[in-house]
Design a protein around this motif. Structure first.
Motif, PDB file in Angstrom:
ATOM      1  N   UNK A 190     -25.608 -60.816  34.739  1.00 24.84           N
ATOM      2  CA  UNK A 190     -25.537 -59.471  35.300  1.00 24.84           C
ATOM      3  C   UNK A 190     -26.064 -58.443  34.305  1.00 24.84           C
ATOM      4  N   UNK A 191     -25.744 -58.618  33.033  1.00 19.84           N
ATOM      5  CA  UNK A 191     -26.220 -57.716  31.975  1.00 19.84           C
ATOM      6  C   UNK A 191     -27.738 -57.736  31.909  1.00 19.84           C
ATOM      7  N   UNK A 192     -28.312 -58.927  31.847  1.00 19.36           N
ATOM      8  CA  UNK A 192     -29.764 -59.063  31.779  1.00 19.36           C
ATOM      9  C   UNK A 192     -30.430 -58.546  33.041  1.00 19.36           C
ATOM     10  N   UNK A 193     -29.821 -58.819  34.193  1.00 19.02           N
ATOM     11  CA  UNK A 193     -30.382 -58.372  35.467  1.00 19.02           C
ATOM     12  C   UNK A 193     -30.407 -56.852  35.558  1.00 19.02           C
ATOM     13  N   UNK A 194     -29.348 -56.198  35.077  1.00 20.77           N
ATOM     14  CA  UNK A 194     -29.296 -54.737  35.121  1.00 20.77           C
ATOM     15  C   UNK A 194     -30.358 -54.118  34.216  1.00 20.77           C
ATOM     16  N   UNK A 195     -30.516 -54.672  33.019  1.00 22.95           N
ATOM     17  CA  UNK A 195     -31.515 -54.150  32.088  1.00 22.95           C
ATOM     18  C   UNK A 195     -32.917 -54.278  32.681  1.00 22.95           C
ATOM     19  N   UNK A 196     -33.215 -55.455  33.203  1.00 22.87           N
ATOM     20  CA  UNK A 196     -34.537 -55.693  33.784  1.00 22.87           C
ATOM     21  C   UNK A 196     -34.732 -54.874  35.049  1.00 22.87           C
ATOM     22  N   UNK A 197     -33.700 -54.797  35.901  1.00 24.28           N
ATOM     23  CA  UNK A 197     -33.824 -54.063  37.153  1.00 24.28           C
ATOM     24  C   UNK A 197     -34.073 -52.578  36.943  1.00 24.28           C
ATOM     25  N   UNK A 198     -33.358 -51.974  35.995  1.00 24.20           N
ATOM     26  CA  UNK A 198     -33.562 -50.552  35.706  1.00 24.20           C
ATOM     27  C   UNK A 198     -34.966 -50.325  35.158  1.00 24.20           C
ATOM     28  N   UNK A 199     -35.437 -51.234  34.291  1.00 20.93           N
ATOM     29  CA  UNK A 199     -36.773 -51.087  33.710  1.00 20.93           C
ATOM     30  C   UNK A 199     -37.850 -51.128  34.788  1.00 20.93           C
ATOM     31  N   UNK A 200     -37.748 -52.093  35.706  1.00 20.31           N
ATOM     32  CA  UNK A 200     -38.756 -52.211  36.753  1.00 20.31           C
ATOM     33  C   UNK A 200     -38.708 -51.014  37.702  1.00 20.31           C
ATOM     34  N   UNK A 201     -37.490 -50.534  38.008  1.00 15.33           N
ATOM     35  CA  UNK A 201     -37.361 -49.411  38.929  1.00 15.33           C
ATOM     36  C   UNK A 201     -37.761 -48.085  38.287  1.00 15.33           C
TER      37      UNK A 201
END
Length: 460
Positions: free
Chosen positions: A82-93
């Motif tokens: 979840x931590x990694x997904x949030x970091x990556x998701x915010x970056x892409x968005x």
């Protein structure tokens, strides 16, 4: 079962124990202390290095040194889904998949950044290309700097400007935050120097001494010039914390316990699936009839019990890949009937689902992240509903826009430093300009809803 009335032998792993000792070990195995402090506490050798050289540890509380806290953050970034997904998701968005040039009006206060004009875009692009800095490199560095800051609260970008055959070239390299620490005593340009080492140990430093870099911590570049004319500095970007003036801390620090839990949970499930037979088993056996063992010594009887355990392990656990999963207790002949007892781990479906969802919610909340951005929750605007748009707008204002502002200030610092090193004052105040895919999506959806009836949106 573990009462003192029986004279029993037991094995847990490969060590013979009395019944009381087995009971004590079982209790310890089911009530372990918090493993995190032991994981991040620095070795005595590392503490000695820091004291002797005047190095400032990222975390220190009395005699508790925690340079290894950076490795702990690194592990969470790699293994907490979840931590990694949030970091990556915010970056892409927030940033999209390509870099655009912007012009900053930032002058101490305010964060207004406009998109560069065609003339400014061409001039800035030619300048960066002449230095060997490509748009792809900038986009990759942008994502890596973001991840480094979100994982640890720190990002260290080494900038080196050298002349190659009379042509200036710039080299930008993100240093691992696990390998960097400040010197308290050595200064260049009024700023502390930064130690860098791949391995932090005295034996390694005998042949590979740590490197020292000048540091740029504010908006004014602090380049160190070498005899060959090369200019070099390390830009240190942080997520500010009131606990220290030296380092940053991740803004999701309050959820690190949940990240660690998520990491441990996935590790436990993997081990359970790969190495266990029926969870944890305790086999209660009965000693042979004494009339057949009168001539056996006590050690021979212990060896016989161990042989029984080995047979069970080898037969049922693929040659004992996880020996601690099987325990064997032997009682005197006629005192206890043989049985197999399953010690259930708390890994049932309801437990995993509930606690996993709880951890994910806490981690996402610490990041200000919505799972809509990565498709975990699919929201559709049925009959003109606005729930999706509202969710995206809130996320854009509270999470994505601050992320863009932070990275724009960081890139203005980098480009300003390059403009000083290359004597190009006309390139000052350049930065990156972001138009997030989320804003594009909002712009695309809103016209479709203009003539649609209003109703409640559905989340599924």
């Amino acid at each position: 079962m573990f009462g003192p009335d029986y004279s029993a032998y037991s094995f847990f792993g490969a060590t013979p124990r009395t019944d009381a000792q087995f009971s004590q070990q079982f209790q310890l195995a089911t009530s372990q202390p918090n493993p995190v402090p032991a994981m991040i506490r620095d070795t005595k050798e590392l503490q000695t290095i820091f004291d002797y050289l005047g190095i400032v540890p990222p975390w220190k509380d009395g005699d508790f040194y925690a340079f290894n806290m950076m490795r702990y953050f690194e592990r969470l970034g790699e293994n907490s889904e979840s931590h990694s997904s949030a970091i990556k998701g915010i970056a892409m968005a927030a940033f999209g998949d390509r870099a655009q040039i912007g012009v900053s009006n930032y002058d101490g206060f305010g964060d207004e950044v406009r998109e560069a004009t065609q003339q400014e875009l061409i001039a800035t692009g030619e300048w960066l290309l002449s230095l060997g800095v490509t748009a792809t490199e900038v986009a990759d560095l942008n994502r890596m700097i973001w991840r480094s800051i979100k994982e640890s609260g720190n990002a260290y970008l080494r900038c080196r400007v050298a002349s190659v055959n009379g042509v200036q070239r710039a080299h930008l390299t993100l240093l691992p935050y696990t390998n960097c620490a400040y010197s308290r005593d050595l200064f260049h340009g009024g700023e502390p120097m930064l130690y860098y080492s791949d391995i932090w140990s005295i034996s390694y430093w005998v042949y590979n001494p740590p490197k020292l870099y000048s540091v740029t911590r504010g908006s004014l570049p602090n380049f160190q010039e070498y005899t060959d004319g090369t200019l070099e500095t390390v830009f240190h970007f942080t997520e500010k914390t009131p606990k220290t003036q030296w380092y940053g801390a991740p803004d999701s620090l309050g959820a690190t316990a949940w990240m660690f839990y998520e990491t441990q949970q996935s590790d436990a499930l993997t081990r359970q699936a790969a190495n266990r037979w029926l969870g944890t088993m305790l086999f209660v056996t009965q000693a042979p009839d004494p009339t057949y063992t009168m001539e056996m010594s006590e050690q021979e009887q212990v060896d016989s019990l161990q042989k029984t355990q080995n047979n069970i392990v080898n037969a049922l656990t693929m040659q004992g890949q996880n020996r601690a999963g099987i325990g064997v207790v032997q009682y005197p002949f006629g005192s206890q009937k043989p049985e197999a007892i399953r010690l259930e781990p708390m890994l049932d479906h309801a437990y995993i689902t509930t606690t996993g969802a709880m951890a994910r919610e806490k981690i996402y909340g610490a990041h200000g992240y919505t799972p809509i951005l990565n498709g975990e929750i699919q929201a559709r605007t049925s009959l003109g509903g606005n729930l999706l748009i509202d969710q995206l707008r809130v996320t854009d204002v509270l999470t994505l826009k601050p992320a863009q502002d932070k990275m724009q200030r960081i890139w203005q610092t980098i480009f300003d430093g390059l403009s000083v090193a290359t004597d190009r004052p006309d390139m000052a105040n350049k930065t990156l300009y972001f138009r997030s895919p989320v804003q594009t999506l909002i712009d695309q959806i809103l016209p479709q809803q203009t003539n649609a009836p209003t109703n409640v949106a559905i989340i599924e």
